[in-house]
Design an enzyme around this catalytic site. Structure first.
Site, PDB file in Angstrom:
ATOM      1  N   ARG A 251      12.370  33.550  26.035  1.00 41.64           N
ATOM      2  CA  ARG A 251      13.808  33.416  25.770  1.00 41.64           C
ATOM      3  C   ARG A 251      14.672  33.969  26.900  1.00 41.64           C
ATOM      4  NH1 ARG A 251      13.150  35.534  19.522  1.00 41.64           N
ATOM      5  NH2 ARG A 251      11.919  33.767  18.794  1.00 41.64           N
TER       6      ARG A 251
ATOM      7  N   ARG B  43      28.963  62.070  11.431  1.00 42.41           N
ATOM      8  CA  ARG B  43      29.354  60.661  11.506  1.00 42.41           C
ATOM      9  C   ARG B  43      29.485  60.060  10.113  1.00 42.41           C
ATOM     10  NH1 ARG B  43      27.448  58.904  16.720  1.00 42.41           N
ATOM     11  NH2 ARG B  43      28.030  56.765  16.181  1.00 42.41           N
TER      12      ARG B  43
ATOM     13  N   HIS C  96       5.502  30.528  30.149  1.00 42.20           N
ATOM     14  CA  HIS C  96       6.818  31.092  30.419  1.00 42.20           C
ATOM     15  C   HIS C  96       6.750  32.205  31.467  1.00 42.20           C
ATOM     16  CE1 HIS C  96       8.345  28.710  27.109  1.00 42.20           C
ATOM     17  NE2 HIS C  96       7.424  29.217  26.308  1.00 42.20           N
TER      18      HIS C  96
ATOM     19  N   ARG D 282      20.785  40.365  11.271  1.00 40.98           N
ATOM     20  CA  ARG D 282      19.355  40.495  11.004  1.00 40.98           C
ATOM     21  C   ARG D 282      19.182  40.700   9.508  1.00 40.98           C
ATOM     22  NH1 ARG D 282      18.100  44.956  15.587  1.00 40.98           N
ATOM     23  NH2 ARG D 282      20.246  45.512  15.067  1.00 40.98           N
TER      24      ARG D 282
ATOM     25  N   PRO E 290      10.672  43.850  20.747  1.00 40.94           N
ATOM     26  CA  PRO E 290       9.770  45.000  20.873  1.00 40.94           C
ATOM     27  C   PRO E 290      10.526  46.311  20.693  1.00 40.94           C
ATOM     28  CG  PRO E 290       9.360  43.414  22.613  1.00 40.94           C
ATOM     29  CD  PRO E 290      10.606  42.961  21.910  1.00 40.94           C
ATOM     30  N   GLU E 291       9.951  47.212  19.921  1.00 37.41           N
ATOM     31  CA  GLU E 291      10.551  48.516  19.705  1.00 37.41           C
ATOM     32  C   GLU E 291       9.714  49.560  20.430  1.00 37.41           C
ATOM     33  OE1 GLU E 291      11.565  49.153  15.575  1.00 37.41           O
ATOM     34  OE2 GLU E 291      12.070  47.037  15.297  1.00 37.41           O
TER      35      GLU E 291
ATOM     36  N   LYS F 254      13.390  51.893  24.776  1.00 35.58           N
ATOM     37  CA  LYS F 254      12.778  50.582  24.940  1.00 35.58           C
ATOM     38  C   LYS F 254      12.743  50.135  26.395  1.00 35.58           C
ATOM     39  CE  LYS F 254      14.698  49.321  20.428  1.00 35.58           C
ATOM     40  NZ  LYS F 254      15.588  48.386  19.705  1.00 35.58           N
TER      41      LYS F 254
END
Length: 290
Positions: free
Chosen positions: A118, A160, A95, A270, A2-3, A61
């Protein structure tokens, strides 16, 4: 995982259904989700029982529920965590890990359930954390925060040498942007994710931040992004923004802007999705030998 939009959808649901309620009882069905609590499972139950939820807040988050004694119920959804509001007696989710029995001012009960397949997420008590838990003081404000300092963000990015996608995912620079929305914002801005921050102009960084904000606002309006049953809001409904994605998950499909096939590459265990025409890769520096 989830973002920001997904967590904000959950926060709003908790705000509507749980704020003002008293926690009459807590049941920990698995110890792992409360592993971060300084008192363990028994300490967590003792710290939560009898407390009243006064608000629902978010930083990036992370979601926390301030309590009437100045502490906070911290929540991080991890990869598969859910906060669900259910009526007592509704069958337990497969769960289900932690159950909170809530009672409102008129004596009606409901349950706030933490479900996590998870178990990378968790809930815990943050002593004195009602205003801002110490655990997340290092997390930057997000693009939807009214106090987000855009000028400071632009300046830090341009100092950066890291790739811009990595910088978007750096929660100490800007919070809440995850893999999906980073790809979408970069596609909208026509910037390759490997472009170094120092090679972008101030205008490009500002526009990229604007696109990231827009894509998250659009996702928020549709309830977030859901690719499977792991993300749902507090009512158990999935988000629908996955139907509006332009880059993420669209490998080999035609770019909606130029028609080139969307490309997928590996990125930090990812995937990154981009248009090789609209988002040209940065030129590699030539190496010379004597």
């Amino acid at each position: 995982m989830p973002e920001l939009p997904e967590v904000e959808v959950v926060r709003r649901g908790v705000q509507s259904h749980a704020v003002g309620a008293r926690i009459d009882a807590v049941e920990v069905l698995h110890d792992r989700p409360v592993r971060r609590d300084p008192g363990g499972a028994s300490g967590f139950v003792a710290a939560m029982t009898g407390r009243r939820i006064t608000d629902a807040r978010r930083r990036g988050k992370y979601l926390w529920l301030p309590l009437d004694n100045g502490d906070a119920l911290m929540t991080h959804l991890g990869m598969s965590g859910q906060l669900l509001v259910q009526q007592p007696g509704v069958a337990d989710e497969r769960h289900l890990r932690v159950r909170f029995l809530l009672r409102d001012d008129v004596g009606a009960h409901r349950e706030l359930r933490f479900v996590d397949q998870r178990m990378f997420g968790g809930v815990w008590c943050s002593p004195g954390g009602a205003e801002l838990p110490a655990e997340i003081e290092h997390i930057a404000r997000d693009l939807l925060d009214e106090e987000f300092d855009l000028d400071a963000f632009v300046a830090r990015v341009r100092r950066r040498s890291s790739a811009i996608k990595r910088l978007l995912l750096d929660q100490t620079l800007v919070s809440g942007v995850g893999n999906i929305y980073a790809d979408e914002a970069l596609w909208r801005a026509q910037i390759h994710g490997e472009r170094p921050g120092e090679k972008l102009t101030a205008r490009q960084v500002r526009e990229l931040a604007g696109h990231a904000r827009e894509v998250m606002e659009a996702a928020l309006a549709q309830g977030g992004t859901s690719f499977d049953a792991l993300y749902v809001n507090v009512n158990g409904e999935s988000g629908y923004f996955d139907r509006s994605l332009h880059a993420y998950g669209r490998q080999d499909e035609a770019c909606e802007r130029c028609g080139t096939a969307i490309k997928r590459v590996a990125f930090m265990n990812r995937s990154s999705y981009f248009c090789p025409t609209c988002q040209p890769a940065p030129r590699r520096r030539r190496t010379t030998s004597d």
